[in-house]
Design an enzyme around this catalytic site. Sequence first.
Site, PDB file in Angstrom:
ATOM      1  N   ASP A 160      -2.982  -8.136   1.779  1.00 11.95           N
ATOM      2  CA  ASP A 160      -3.716  -8.987   2.731  1.00 11.95           C
ATOM      3  C   ASP A 160      -5.184  -8.588   2.694  1.00 11.95           C
ATOM      4  O   ASP A 160      -5.560  -7.634   2.038  1.00 11.95           O
ATOM      5  CB  ASP A 160      -3.169  -8.766   4.139  1.00 11.95           C
ATOM      6  CG  ASP A 160      -3.332  -7.300   4.562  1.00 11.95           C
ATOM      7  OD1 ASP A 160      -2.405  -6.515   4.281  1.00 11.95           O
ATOM      8  OD2 ASP A 160      -4.389  -6.945   5.112  1.00 11.95           O
TER       9      ASP A 160
ATOM     10  N   ASP B  50      -7.000  -7.390   5.274  1.00 15.52           N
ATOM     11  CA  ASP B  50      -7.369  -6.666   6.487  1.00 15.52           C
ATOM     12  C   ASP B  50      -7.946  -7.677   7.479  1.00 15.52           C
ATOM     13  O   ASP B  50      -7.498  -8.815   7.494  1.00 15.52           O
ATOM     14  CB  ASP B  50      -8.346  -5.524   6.144  1.00 15.52           C
ATOM     15  CG  ASP B  50      -8.292  -4.406   7.174  1.00 15.52           C
ATOM     16  OD1 ASP B  50      -7.171  -3.986   7.525  1.00 15.52           O
ATOM     17  OD2 ASP B  50      -9.353  -3.970   7.645  1.00 15.52           O
TER      18      ASP B  50
END
Length: 254
Positions: A207, A209
């Site tokens: 991902d 963050d």
Amino acid sequence: MIKIGIIGGSGLDNPDMLKDARLLSVDTPYGAPSSALTVGRIGGVEVAILARHGHGHVIPPSNVNFRANIAALSAHGCTHVLATTAVGSLRMEIAPGHLVIPAQFIDWTRKRACTFYDGNQVVHTPMAEPFCPGLRQLFAATARELGLTCHEDKTVVTIEGPRFSTKAESYMFRQLGADIINMSTVPECVLAREKKIHYAAVAMSTDYDCWHEEEAPVTWEMIKQTMTANADRVVRLFLAVIPKIALAKDVCNS
Ligand SMILES: [Zn+2]
């Protein structure tokens, strides 16, 4: 003789990739490691797998007994440790699903036993190159051969967790020069170096963050989905790289 330890992180707690696999319970002067060792062979090379968060992913990062884990692999005779770790990306170009081979770490942990030398013995372990350069190179070259997107020479920041970062922290880590973020590389890497084990990590980006304003804030559910696909890639990478480690007589001199 070469013996490979694999520390399976989130998404790779119990990879099914060993020939003649059997479980080996071990204990150490630092207590029990996170899991029993799964020992077996890959391409004729002895391999021992340890689940960093326990089988079933039950041990949160701050409670992982990193000293017991590294002591167990060291006592088992592991000369090399290959670690996997799920990471958030702090850079646009490191997209979810990409692999990253870190070359440096920044330690943002707060409450972990981070050395074997905490008695009356003064030992300052060099840490300028924390990850084994030879293993890093083998990982990167093999990932390219397999057609996997893989970023080299990156910096990982390890935070204490278990919470994720605030936006302010995420921006700060970018400014500090970190490329990816996780909760497990430190002190694992440090302890391996103290035991003179060649250590490298394959980070799986899950991902962006929370610095990336256009992406929805990261949730554990999202991460788990990407992690399943990532685990496949990492298992392929390990199956290809481990026989090469055995062939490359001297992976490096350190
Ligand atoms: Zn090395």
